[in-house]
Design an enzyme around this catalytic site. Structure first.
Site, PDB file in Angstrom:
ATOM      1  NE  ARG A   1     -25.135 -14.501 -37.711  1.00 50.14           N
ATOM      2  CZ  ARG A   1     -25.455 -14.792 -36.382  1.00 50.14           C
ATOM      3  NH1 ARG A   1     -24.499 -14.634 -35.676  1.00 50.14           N
ATOM      4  NH2 ARG A   1     -26.489 -15.384 -36.053  1.00 50.14           N
ATOM      5  CG  ASP A  38     -17.762 -16.240 -36.450  1.00 49.76           C
ATOM      6  OD1 ASP A  38     -18.667 -15.487 -35.933  1.00 49.76           O
ATOM      7  OD2 ASP A  38     -17.096 -16.655 -35.749  1.00 49.76           O
ATOM      8  CB  THR A  40     -35.803 -22.056 -38.324  1.00 53.26           C
ATOM      9  OG1 THR A  40     -34.634 -21.051 -38.316  1.00 53.26           O
ATOM     10  CG2 THR A  40     -36.985 -21.319 -37.634  1.00 53.26           C
ATOM     11  CD  GLU A  43     -27.044 -17.943 -42.078  1.00 52.27           C
ATOM     12  OE1 GLU A  43     -27.661 -19.301 -41.826  1.00 52.27           O
ATOM     13  OE2 GLU A  43     -25.739 -17.864 -41.673  1.00 52.27           O
TER      14      GLU A  43
HETATM   15  C1  LIG Z   1     -37.552 -17.477 -46.505  1.00 51.54           C
HETATM   16  C2  LIG Z   1     -36.946 -17.838 -45.310  1.00 51.54           C
HETATM   17  C3  LIG Z   1     -36.020 -18.688 -45.586  1.00 51.54           C
HETATM   18  C4  LIG Z   1     -35.409 -19.163 -44.299  1.00 51.54           C
HETATM   19  N1  LIG Z   1     -34.486 -20.251 -44.240  1.00 51.54           N
HETATM   20  C5  LIG Z   1     -34.139 -20.701 -43.360  1.00 51.54           C
HETATM   21  C6  LIG Z   1     -32.789 -21.625 -43.569  1.00 51.54           C
HETATM   22  O1  LIG Z   1     -32.378 -21.983 -44.483  1.00 51.54           O
HETATM   23  N2  LIG Z   1     -32.404 -22.483 -42.319  1.00 51.54           N
HETATM   24  C7  LIG Z   1     -32.975 -22.257 -41.047  1.00 51.54           C
HETATM   25  O2  LIG Z   1     -32.569 -22.764 -40.354  1.00 51.54           O
HETATM   26  N3  LIG Z   1     -33.817 -21.057 -40.752  1.00 51.54           N
HETATM   27  C8  LIG Z   1     -34.359 -20.536 -41.846  1.00 51.54           C
HETATM   28  N4  LIG Z   1     -35.217 -19.321 -41.809  1.00 51.54           N
HETATM   29  C9  LIG Z   1     -35.653 -19.024 -40.561  1.00 51.54           C
HETATM   30  C10 LIG Z   1     -34.962 -17.760 -39.848  1.00 51.54           C
HETATM   31  O3  LIG Z   1     -33.801 -17.832 -39.864  1.00 51.54           O
HETATM   32  C11 LIG Z   1     -35.905 -17.468 -39.105  1.00 51.54           C
HETATM   33  O4  LIG Z   1     -37.177 -17.073 -39.222  1.00 51.54           O
HETATM   34  C12 LIG Z   1     -35.207 -16.247 -37.988  1.00 51.54           C
HETATM   35  O5  LIG Z   1     -34.077 -16.768 -37.338  1.00 51.54           O
HETATM   36  C13 LIG Z   1     -36.018 -15.478 -36.954  1.00 51.54           C
HETATM   37  O6  LIG Z   1     -36.976 -16.674 -36.107  1.00 51.54           O
HETATM   38  P1  LIG Z   1     -38.275 -16.630 -35.996  1.00 51.54           P
HETATM   39  O7  LIG Z   1     -39.083 -16.546 -37.441  1.00 51.54           O
HETATM   40  O8  LIG Z   1     -38.899 -17.567 -35.170  1.00 51.54           O
HETATM   41  O9  LIG Z   1     -38.607 -15.191 -35.156  1.00 51.54           O
HETATM   42  P2  LIG Z   1     -38.569 -15.060 -33.575  1.00 51.54           P
HETATM   43  O10 LIG Z   1     -37.308 -15.552 -33.227  1.00 51.54           O
HETATM   44  O11 LIG Z   1     -39.926 -15.433 -33.085  1.00 51.54           O
HETATM   45  O12 LIG Z   1     -38.662 -13.362 -33.613  1.00 51.54           O
HETATM   46  C14 LIG Z   1     -39.831 -12.597 -34.090  1.00 51.54           C
HETATM   47  C15 LIG Z   1     -39.280 -11.095 -33.789  1.00 51.54           C
HETATM   48  O13 LIG Z   1     -38.620 -10.717 -32.521  1.00 51.54           O
HETATM   49  C16 LIG Z   1     -37.274 -10.379 -32.631  1.00 51.54           C
HETATM   50  N5  LIG Z   1     -36.672 -11.019 -31.465  1.00 51.54           N
HETATM   51  C17 LIG Z   1     -36.450 -12.189 -31.214  1.00 51.54           C
HETATM   52  N6  LIG Z   1     -35.605 -12.114 -29.781  1.00 51.54           N
HETATM   53  C18 LIG Z   1     -35.396 -10.839 -29.646  1.00 51.54           C
HETATM   54  C19 LIG Z   1     -34.438 -10.217 -28.491  1.00 51.54           C
HETATM   55  N7  LIG Z   1     -33.907 -11.001 -27.592  1.00 51.54           N
HETATM   56  N8  LIG Z   1     -34.342  -8.898 -28.687  1.00 51.54           N
HETATM   57  C20 LIG Z   1     -34.863  -8.282 -29.496  1.00 51.54           C
HETATM   58  N9  LIG Z   1     -35.800  -8.673 -30.649  1.00 51.54           N
HETATM   59  C21 LIG Z   1     -35.902 -10.004 -30.499  1.00 51.54           C
HETATM   60  C22 LIG Z   1     -36.795 -10.994 -33.794  1.00 51.54           C
HETATM   61  O14 LIG Z   1     -35.875 -10.075 -34.338  1.00 51.54           O
HETATM   62  C23 LIG Z   1     -38.125 -10.674 -34.783  1.00 51.54           C
HETATM   63  O15 LIG Z   1     -38.210  -9.343 -35.188  1.00 51.54           O
HETATM   64  C24 LIG Z   1     -35.867 -18.840 -43.084  1.00 51.54           C
HETATM   65  C25 LIG Z   1     -36.871 -17.786 -42.861  1.00 51.54           C
HETATM   66  C26 LIG Z   1     -37.477 -17.509 -43.804  1.00 51.54           C
HETATM   67  C27 LIG Z   1     -38.837 -16.424 -43.688  1.00 51.54           C
END
Ligand SMILES: Cc1cc2nc3c(=O)[nH]c(=O)nc-3n(C[C@H](O)[C@H](O)[C@H](O)COP(=O)(O)OP(=O)(O)OC[C@H]3O[C@@H](n4cnc5c(N)ncnc54)[C@H](O)[C@@H]3O)c2cc1C
Length: 403
Positions: free
Chosen positions: A257, A254, A136, A380
């Site tokens: 998740r 795969d 991320t 994930e």
């Molecule tokens: C406590 C915590 C630990 C984490 N650990 C890791 C880690 O170890 N490694 C890592 O790489 N990341 C990690 N993450 C990041 C996490 O994987 C991301 O927060 C997640 O992938 C969502 O990305 P975003 O927060 O940028 O939300 P966004 O992508 O901005 O999405 C915001 C909302 O819009 C929705 N959305 C987005 N696109 C679409 C679409 N096309 N259609 C419908 N709905 C959509 C999403 O489902 C979400 O509800 C962590 C996050 C947290 C909070």
């Protein structure tokens, strides 16, 4: 015929994991929820024990035992292997505490990524270390193809630059698996993962996040500034195969998740069991021989939540079993993650509702489990993204056609 019982050979493992959850995790659960960012030192001895359990065994005890071997080719009948045993032990451990499981040394999602795709040489070099996963970025969450971090080859080294946020175990791990692009003009096919040693001078820790749940687990933000790694720190093939697209990188998911789905199943079960005990104390009896809607409304609601939990659990086991048997499981892995993530949130909040003030107060763990649950519906790949993947697969659409 489908046998839904825990395979006999995994029963001792499941029993041990349950004992750890009950005797180690639960007693310190609240302590490390309150002491955010403090490393739970009680886990050190436990981690060594789990290493011992994993050594010389095909079955994984923690979160890292998910390597696919050439034996996982579906030939020679069904086999239950490391994915299923890992899922079963994660369910038990997260029944204890999901934040503590995520804090376990050497059980990070980066370890699963390494186990899934590393060559034997890489496994030998990096095996036995604790690896976090950094995908991320501020501008790339759900849309991981939008990753801006770059990796440029310079002689025998790659030079990484970019920003990574929300890295679970990022501060405590020995290694960070960093996703970066070899050539941003070539799109998602150019995104590769690189193993970076945590003490690399080019990897700067910016801050640790304060969070709603899983507060025992550290979550780090980094800047990569001219961060040099050896050429063989790249996981998988360095070739940019535009036909394969994201395939190589996505292969990790795969396997991982179903593990996150298993975490959600464990938390949901904890909430249901606690609620069942509260019902018993209050003299409310659940009768499985009578239709739900002929019983008091609270019981009908409980049975509804329990049914959702069972569905999530079976879907999770199926996804893991398919991985063990060499069957393509991308669809089932996403289904399991979507179903279990949503169910865990619904069940834990539903149980608070059913238990009233007991559910909401800090004297018990129900309120904590509801806070811990939400992340399992997010990282994930969020529930919405999993549903999108499922829809694409069922409808035969590409990511460009259905977004
Ligand atoms: C406590 C915590 C630990 C984490 N650990 C890791 C880690 O170890 N490694 C890592 O790489 N990341 C990690 N993450 C990041 C996490 O994987 C991301 O927060 C997640 O992938 C969502 O990305 P975003 O927060 O940028 O939300 P966004 O992508 O901005 O999405 C915001 C909302 O819009 C929705 N959305 C987005 N696109 C679409 C679409 N096309 N259609 C419908 N709905 C959509 C999403 O489902 C979400 O509800 C962590 C996050 C947290 C909070």
């Amino acid at each position: 015929m489908i046998n839904l019982e825990t395979p006999k050979k995994f029963k001792p493992l499941v029993g041990q994991a349950n004992q750890v959850a009950k005797e180690v995790f639960r007693p310190i659960s609240r302590k490390y929820d309150l002491a955010e960012h403090t490393y739970p030192k009680e886990l050190d001895m436990l981690a060594s024990l789990i290493d011992g359990m994993n050594e010389g065994s095909e079955s994984g005890a923690g979160a890292a035992g998910v390597r696919r071997t050439s034996k996982d080719n579906g030939e020679g009948g069904n086999r239950n292997g490391s994915n299923l045993s890992t899922v079963l032990s994660i369910i038990e451990l997260c029944w204890g505490d999901v934040g503590l499981l995520l804090s376990m040394p050497r059980q990070g999602l980066g370890n699963s990524a390494i186990a899934s795709v590393a060559t034997e040489e890489q496994l030998e070099h990096y095996g036995g270390k604790w690896a976090a996963m950094a995908i991320t970025e501020p501008e790339a969450g759900s849309d991981s193809a939008a990753i801006r971090a770059t990796a440029e080859l310079d002689g025998e080294e790659y030079v990484l630059n970019g920003e990574k946020i929300f890295v679970t175990s990022g501060d405590r791990a020995d290694l960070i698996v960093v996703w970066a692009s070899l050539d941003r003009s070539k799109g998602r096919a150019a995104i590769k993962s690189f193993i970076v040693e945590r003490d690399n001078p080019g990897l700067k820790l910016d801050r640790l996040e304060h969070k709603l749940g899983i507060r025992a687990s550290d979550t780090a933000n980094f800047t990569l500034q001219d961060c040099r790694v050896p050429k063989d720190a790249l996981l998988g093939s360095p070739e940019i195969d535009t036909k394969q697209g994201f395939g190589g990188a996505m292969q990790t998911f795969d396997n991982t998740r179903p593990l996150v789905a298993a975490m959600a199943v464990g938390v949901a079960r904890a909430s249901l069991e606690e609620t069942r005990e509260r019902f018993a104390e209050a003299g409310v009896e659940i009768d499985y021989a009578v239709p739900a809607l002929s019983q008091p409304a609270a019981i009908a609601r409980f049975l509804e939540l329990e049914a959702e939990y069972e569905a999530a659990r079976l879907q999770t086991l199926q996804a893991a079993w398919m991985a063990d048997n060499g069957k393509p499981n991308s669809l089932q892995a996403s289904m399991a993650k979507a179903k279990a993530g949503r169910t865990c949130v619904d069940v834990s909040l539903g149980c608070i509702e059913l238990c009233g003030t007991v559910g909401y107060a800090e004297n018990e763990l129900l309120e904590k489990w509801a806070r811990d649950a939400k992340i399992l519906d997010i990282f994930e790949g969020t529930q919405q993204i999993q549903l999108l993947i499922v829809a694409r697969q069922l409808l035969g659409k590409s990511s460009a056609e259905l977004r």
